[in-house]
Design a protein around this motif. Structure first.
Motif, PDB file in Angstrom:
ATOM      1  N   TYR A   1      39.159 -12.217   7.706  1.00  0.00           N
ATOM      2  CA  TYR A   1      37.415 -12.016   7.315  1.00  0.00           C
ATOM      3  C   TYR A   1      37.671 -10.399   7.509  1.00  0.00           C
ATOM      4  O   TYR A   1      37.177  -9.841   6.844  1.00  0.00           O
TER       5      TYR A   1
ATOM      6  N   PHE B   1      30.069 -18.603   3.130  1.00  0.00           N
ATOM      7  CA  PHE B   1      29.881 -19.273   4.410  1.00  0.00           C
ATOM      8  C   PHE B   1      28.825 -20.309   4.369  1.00  0.00           C
ATOM      9  O   PHE B   1      28.818 -21.301   4.856  1.00  0.00           O
TER      10      PHE B   1
ATOM     11  N   CYS C   1      22.235 -20.593   7.758  1.00  0.00           N
ATOM     12  CA  CYS C   1      23.768 -19.828   7.969  1.00  0.00           C
ATOM     13  C   CYS C   1      23.453 -18.393   7.764  1.00  0.00           C
ATOM     14  O   CYS C   1      23.054 -17.969   6.786  1.00  0.00           O
TER      15      CYS C   1
ATOM     16  N   SER D   1      26.352 -15.260   8.176  1.00  0.00           N
ATOM     17  CA  SER D   1      27.740 -14.622   8.209  1.00  0.00           C
ATOM     18  C   SER D   1      27.753 -13.199   8.932  1.00  0.00           C
ATOM     19  O   SER D   1      28.476 -12.377   8.594  1.00  0.00           O
TER      20      SER D   1
ATOM     21  N   THR E   1      25.918 -18.838  13.013  1.00  0.00           N
ATOM     22  CA  THR E   1      26.479 -17.400  12.802  1.00  0.00           C
ATOM     23  C   THR E   1      27.853 -17.573  12.684  1.00  0.00           C
ATOM     24  O   THR E   1      28.748 -18.420  13.272  1.00  0.00           O
ATOM     25  N   PHE E   2      28.872 -16.623  11.991  1.00  0.00           N
ATOM     26  CA  PHE E   2      30.221 -16.741  11.907  1.00  0.00           C
ATOM     27  C   PHE E   2      30.842 -16.211  12.956  1.00  0.00           C
ATOM     28  O   PHE E   2      31.858 -16.843  13.307  1.00  0.00           O
TER      29      PHE E   2
END
Length: 442
Positions: free
Chosen positions: A294, A313, A363, A365, A424-425
């Motif tokens: 990423y 995501f 969500c 990211s 969260t990512f």
């Protein structure tokens, strides 16, 4: 107690470099591997005949720090192997250096700390150590789900910016995701089976035994993405180190990008002729092919990637939910919008019904930019978390709409309890309630 100044910090860094340069780089890497195997798997250590290299506890972030220094300032052809006492001293000196913080020697940093939330200093310290403690659970599967299955779900979807992941990936890395995953999995397996290192022949042998690996040229291309010699380690360090040298102990460690090390830069790039490899922290290979990918894609493609990744995501989390809970209890944003318009209010990405409980899932990211984490400037962090703040507002607005039984949300009117969940990512400070109230007061 020794007083630390910016000048003495320079001296400490130089002294640490001189200490590391006394020893052969590959000998240091071997001692790191022996020590970590002995700590984490004593039975395996006995099996491999690995005697303890030190009596001192070697923490993963310290091991990574020594490995980085060994590759950048030491040499496999000069120096010697340290004694146990010398290695003990090196561990202590490296740990002391990495745990330094400018809050104790720089007046402006100290002033900022005294006027900010104390969690910021904890964040800075934790962010420098946590990446080296890798949970390997489902790492390979996670990348395949995220960058293959979820990619198909967002392709051509309204509102999703066009982005050809397969083309961009091959253009940047010179191979497919499948090929990188296959080689990385074999490299991780080899590193755990042979902690003191292995040669490129391992890949050729694995392919002869039936492993679905690409040809030699593609395998070498994959290894270029997860391994580095001293020159590449130094180049990577220079490119990503902290601009403000007061925070040098929080410099990015290139081993996160290149967990497989090649201390002998003279090795020929051939799977059947030498090409020696060693992974002091093998589980970082799994980090590289998930979170590490990423960051590399983001660094190379910037907003063109991150703007698309947010949608990816969301689709990835949705697919995990679909495979985990009954479909009749899961509502997507699109399904809710059929009855509840944008003019009526905000809607989360997913809603899960469990009896009279309504679980809202948003969500984002988002992740902390690495330079911001090191400096921990509260105002910059607030700006960095703008998307997270937006997600919290969306959750709050929809939670109130459900509890107020607004028109269009009849499917949720029976719910007596609403639970908001922000996904969260990466770990985010908004999960810490005291700090959340400071940044987003009512």
């Amino acid at each position: 107690m020794v007083k630390i100044t910016l000048e003495s910090l320079d001296e400490r860094e130089q002294a640490l470099h001189r200490l590391v340069s006394r020893y052969a780089s590959h000998e240091l890497l071997h001692l790191i591997c022996r020590t970590l195997v002995k700590q984490e798997a004593p039975d395996s250590a006995r099996l491999h005949g690995l005697l303890p290299a030190t009596n001192r506890q070697l923490l993963p972030f310290v091991a990574a720090g020594i490995a980085d220094l060994a590759m950048r300032v030491s040499n496999p052809h000069r120096g010697r192997r340290p004694t146990k006492d010398e290695f003990d001293r090196l561990i202590q000196c490296t740990q002391d250096y990495l745990l330094l913080d400018p809050v104790v020697f720089d007046a402006s940093v100290s002033h900022t700390f005294l006027n900010s939330h104390p969690i910021l200093l904890i964040l800075r310290t934790a962010a420098a150590q946590i990446p080296f403690n890798v949970n390997i659970y489902a790492r390979h599967a996670r990348s395949l789900l995220l960058f293959q299955d979820a990619v198909k779900l967002v392709a051509g979807k309204p509102g999703v910016p066009p982005f050809d992941f397969e083309y961009e990936f091959r253009r940047l890395f010179g191979l497919t995701l499948d090929d990188l995953m296959g080689v990385s999995l074999v490299a991780w397996s080899a590193s755990n089976a042979m902690p003191l290192g292995f040669s490129g022949e391992y890949f050729a042998r694995a392919k002869r035994m039936g492993m679905l690996l690409p040809d030699e040229e593609t395998t070498l291309t994959a290894l270029d993405q997860i391994s580095a010699d001293p020159i590449h380690m130094r180049d990577s360090y220079q490119q990503l180190r902290q601009r403000d040298r007061r925070f040098r102990m929080y410099d990015f460690n290139p081993i996160l990008s290149y967990p497989l090390l090649r201390p002998f830069k003279s090795d020929r790039k051939s799977l059947t002729e030498g090409y020696r490899l060693i992974a002091p922290l093998p589980d970082l290979i799994t980090y590289k092919i998930t979170t590490g990918l990423y960051y590399e894609l983001k660094r190379a493609l910037k907003k063109r990637f991150t703007g698309w990744f947010g949608h990816l995501f969301e689709a990835y989390i949705g697919e995990l939910l679909r495979q985990s809970i009954p479909s009749r209890t899961l509502w997507s944003e699109t399904e809710i919008r059929r009855h509840y318009s944008a003019a009526q209010g905000k809607v989360p990405d997913w809603v899960f019904l469990d009896g009279s409980v309504c679980i809202l899932i948003e969500c984002k990211s988002t992740e902390f930019y690495r330079d911001i984490v090191a400096e921990c400037d509260e105002e910059k962090i607030k700006d960095n978390l703008a998307q997270t703040r937006k997600g919290l507002c969306q959750l709050h607005a929809f939670m109130q709409a459900v509890l107020n039984k607004e028109p269009g949300l009849e499917a949720f009117h029976h719910c007596s309890r609403v639970l908001p969940v922000l996904v969260t990512f990466e770990l985010s400070l908004d999960h810490i309630s005291n700090y959340r109230r400071r940044i987003w007061p009512r």
